[in-house]
Design a protein around this motif. Sequence first.
Motif, PDB file in Angstrom:
ATOM      1  N   GLY A 595      34.364  32.039  42.636  1.00  0.00           N
ATOM      2  CA  GLY A 595      33.025  32.070  42.046  1.00  0.00           C
ATOM      3  C   GLY A 595      31.992  32.799  42.867  1.00  0.00           C
ATOM      4  O   GLY A 595      30.825  32.889  42.478  1.00  0.00           O
ATOM      5  N   SER A 599      33.608  38.025  44.593  1.00  0.00           N
ATOM      6  CA  SER A 599      34.967  37.637  44.204  1.00  0.00           C
ATOM      7  C   SER A 599      35.535  38.496  43.078  1.00  0.00           C
ATOM      8  O   SER A 599      36.745  38.543  42.878  1.00  0.00           O
ATOM      9  N   GLU A 601      35.305  37.817  40.043  1.00  0.00           N
ATOM     10  CA  GLU A 601      35.691  36.947  38.929  1.00  0.00           C
ATOM     11  C   GLU A 601      34.650  37.032  37.810  1.00  0.00           C
ATOM     12  O   GLU A 601      33.457  37.225  38.073  1.00  0.00           O
ATOM     13  N   ALA A 604      31.005  35.283  37.991  1.00  0.00           N
ATOM     14  CA  ALA A 604      30.740  34.987  39.394  1.00  0.00           C
ATOM     15  C   ALA A 604      29.236  34.911  39.654  1.00  0.00           C
ATOM     16  O   ALA A 604      28.436  35.511  38.943  1.00  0.00           O
TER      17      ALA A 604
END
Length: 723
Positions: A595, A599, A601, A604
């Motif tokens: 997160g 990252s 992601e 995030a």
Amino acid sequence: MEHTNPGDLRAAADAVLARLVGAPDGTARLREDQWRAIEALVAHRRRALVVQRTGWGKSAVYFVATALLRARGSGPTVIVSPLLALMRNQVDAAARAGIHARTINSSNTEEWETVQAEVAAGNVDVLLVSPERLNNPDFRDQVLPALSAATGLLVVDEAHCISDWGHDFRPDYRRLRTMLTELPAGVPVLATTATANARVTADVAEQLGTGSGSDALVLRGPLNRESLSLGVLHLPDAAHRLAWLADHLDRLPGSGIVYTLTVAAAEEVTAFLRQRGHTVASYTGRTEDADRRQAEEDLLANRVKALVATSALGMGFDKPDLGFVVHLGSPSSPIAYYQQVGRAGRGVAQAEVLLLPGREDQAIWDYFASVAFPREELVRRTIDVLSASDRPLSLPALEPLVELRRSRLETMLKVLDVDGSVRRVKGGWVATGEPWVYDTERYARVAKQRDAEQQAMRDYATTSGCRMKFLQLQLDDETAAPCGRCDNCAGPRFTAEMSPASLAAARGELHRAGVEVEPRRMWPTGLPAVGVELKGRIPAQEQAFPGRALGRLSDIGWGNRLRPMLAEQAPDGPVPDDVLDAVVGVLADWAKGPGGWASGEPGAAPRPAAVVTVASRARPQLVESLGRRIAEVGRMPMLGSVTYAPEALDVRISRTNSAQRVRGLDAALTVPPAVARELVSLDGPVLLVDDFSDSGWTLAMATRLLRRAGAKGVFPLVLAVAG
């Protein structure tokens, strides 16, 4: 007085002992002092104090006496016992002798009514209760009078807790004086302990005689533990101690206990030993009850090599074949140390006991001493608040009105209750109107004794004489003589050798930086009562994101580096380079972690766009330099600080009570207009930098101000957290 033939009574007592220990009839015999205590209790209905070494068989005295008294028509035995581990062991032990034992404690509230009904019906031989139960209003007013009237034998286990001369005084135990006074004539009483010096023994014996019209029988035996081989190993630092333990744990006999001084250290040590392939479990005051039970069972069954424990396992855990006790850090009292090492070697010929003292021990002792009985003005403030109230005040209702954290407040109220100036009733606490005197002499005496005990523990670690004799003399045991087994008598059994791989791994573990800081999500209860109209859940748009700290002050890694730097009297100055480098490492791990803003992601967190510090009244250079250098490394603007209003610069803000702290911070903190203007134009959240977070309320209140001023979000970053 009973007229039973002494020979018949002795034979019956030995038969009960045989069932208790699982030996065939005729092969188990009571020790002479065990028999003297039982005879006094059963035949003469006396009060007795038994001071004997751990593993001597004090529990056998009260179980055998119980069986004999119940056979003569006496009511149930009531055992006041301080710890759940002891209670669970005692219930199992009683069953072996055909004695039906039940407990009333904090972990079985759903069974209380059933247990009380069984007691009333005469189906319970032994009732174990925690000392805290004695002052529970329902138990004290509705159950205790009937129980006192029906009790056949009262047992006070770990009786040194009665005396404030003792190392482990507990205010709940002082309630026993009232119970002793109210017992019917002829009810025998037994008090037992392994850790009472002459002064504590005399004090407990005097209290034991309360209301009986006669002196208590005192049976005090030699405290030498022939099975224990004591030793001390001095190692340079925490990393060496961890590495040594990882390399030598499997060489220690059987299974055992590794004691640490703090919860954080217990969790750190457990994690490291598991990484190094050892089967261990953590046991602390923070461990859930179900996990504690599982850990106890695993150690009893030798499914783990060791429990890594705090003093939460200090009293009552009974494993006769426990092969070793290792301390990573010194307890603050040789008497407490004797008690803890006494868990080992009860049923084996030899057990290893090893102390690995640390340089941080004194700082940890000082912390625990700092949360002792409060100052007189705080006590009087509490009594005044209760006196002014027209209804009982619960702890949550009282806490915002006095400057004390809940745990200290509750302990103080228990002492005041025993002193007679307050009383616990249904719904909370009330003032009785009785005058109260601050016992300056008593608290000074206890403080002086604490200092002497700490010095004695330092002396134990450095003595060239017999270590067992040293501990016996601390307990005023006149039979003390060289043991012939300790490292000073017989030579060291352990060297400081350890593998380079283990030392490198320990250093890596202890230098691993980064602790998650959970944001505050609920306002403390009672804020409207102190003039702050905040309650319930903190709005999501005013909460911080989860933050990070470099370390905990209580851990044995970064805590050892940060503790002296953040001590109250430590000089202020710019952030040291090694600390800054570690903080930068924490930021990098944070960004790349789950997160994190780096990252990659989906969803995030956004990258911080600027740095804001919390102005510090104690360490302004440290905090300002930390914020400025982080801004430089991260190529972010340094916007300034959340500051204290000029009129609040000299105002003391509570550090111990959440509601009082929020009230003080609400009036004191402010976001300067220049910082507010910059916040509005930022594309992302800010990094909020401070040196230390204890309760988390400074970060929460500063976050609230920044969010209300226009910040898109707040990531807290501090050097250290307390827990």
